[in-house]
Scaffold this active site. Structure first.
Site, mmCIF file in Angstrom:
data_model
loop_
_atom_site.group_PDB
_atom_site.id
_atom_site.type_symbol
_atom_site.label_atom_id
_atom_site.label_comp_id
_atom_site.label_asym_id
_atom_site.label_seq_id
_atom_site.Cartn_x
_atom_site.Cartn_y
_atom_site.Cartn_z
ATOM 1 N N HIS A 18 -2.529 7.140 3.614
ATOM 2 C CA HIS A 18 -2.688 5.684 3.620
ATOM 3 C C HIS A 18 -4.004 5.283 4.275
ATOM 4 C CE1 HIS A 18 -2.096 1.737 5.661
ATOM 5 N NE2 HIS A 18 -1.620 1.401 4.481
ATOM 6 N N SER A 67 0.822 -1.204 0.000
ATOM 7 C CA SER A 67 0.000 0.000 0.000
ATOM 8 C C SER A 67 0.860 1.259 0.000
ATOM 9 C CB SER A 67 -0.928 -0.006 1.223
ATOM 10 O OG SER A 67 -1.742 1.136 1.226
ATOM 11 N N ARG A 119 0.820 8.556 6.472
ATOM 12 C CA ARG A 119 -0.090 7.672 7.208
ATOM 13 C C ARG A 119 -1.525 8.149 7.077
ATOM 14 N NH1 ARG A 119 0.097 3.126 9.912
ATOM 15 N NH2 ARG A 119 2.333 3.062 9.699
#
Length: 197
Positions: free
Chosen positions: A40, A14, A37
């Site tokens: 993500h 990912s 993050r």
């Protein structure tokens, strides 16, 4: 040392996809960790232009967390998303709020009384919680190395985050109405997991 030792192959893939679509190499290390993050977590690359982060504040917040400073969240959902350590949930401390005060704001006020010095604060749900935290800090009731201020909503979220940035508190926030427990937890997890010197 970070709070996690193993990264699952799906997460590795990912991040590889994320980095093929988004170049964050020019960002300072902790800012990059937080941005990546959050992207993500949300699968939304437009967070890059929306997040407002201060590298020194992120460093101070990370150091405080790794040294065991209390972590205070506004709601349980945010606390549940922070996988590396427990948190104090302000809403659980709210009791019966004073007239004109939301339960979220009352919880922040109660948490500020319990953790006036050195806690890291993460707000991902109610704009009124962030407004109250800023008010408590302005009144000298709270000193903190970092506020993760990412509440969500059409009413008050933009203003609360703007007030946070204007307050001078060390913070990471965003400019738009979006936010939420998942992205606030992602920002905290980024600090706990980041592999930086």
């Amino acid at each position: 040392m970070n709070a996690r030792t193993a990264v699952h192959p799906i997460e590795q893939e990912s991040y590889a996809i994320l980095r093929s679509r988004l170049d964050t190499s020019d960002l300072p290390p902790l800012t990059r960790a937080v941005v990546e993050r959050v992207v993500h977590t949300s699968a939304d690359t437009t967070w890059v232009g929306d997040l407002v982060a201060d590298e020194e504040a992120l460093r101070a917040g990370r150091e405080a967390l790794l040294a065991g400073a209390p972590l205070v969240t506004d709601v349980r959902m945010l606390a549940a998303g922070i996988t590396a350590r427990p948190a104090v949930v302000a809403l659980d401390l709210a009791g019966e709020p004073e007239p004109g005060l939301t339960r979220s704001a009352a919880g922040i006020r109660a948490a500020a009384a319990q953790h006036p010095e050195g806690a890291v604060w993460a707000i991902g749900n109610a704009p009124t919680a962030l407004h109250e935290l800023v008010r408590c800090a302005t009144d000298g009731m709270v000193r903190t190395p970092l506020v993760v201020g990412l509440p969500v909503g059409f009413v008050g979220a933009v203003a609360a985050k703007a007030a946070l940035r204007a307050s001078g508190l060390p913070a990471v926030s965003n400019r738009s109405e979006r936010g939420g427990a998942a992205v606030a937890a992602a920002a905290v997890n980024a600090l706990l997991y980041a592999e930086v010197e």
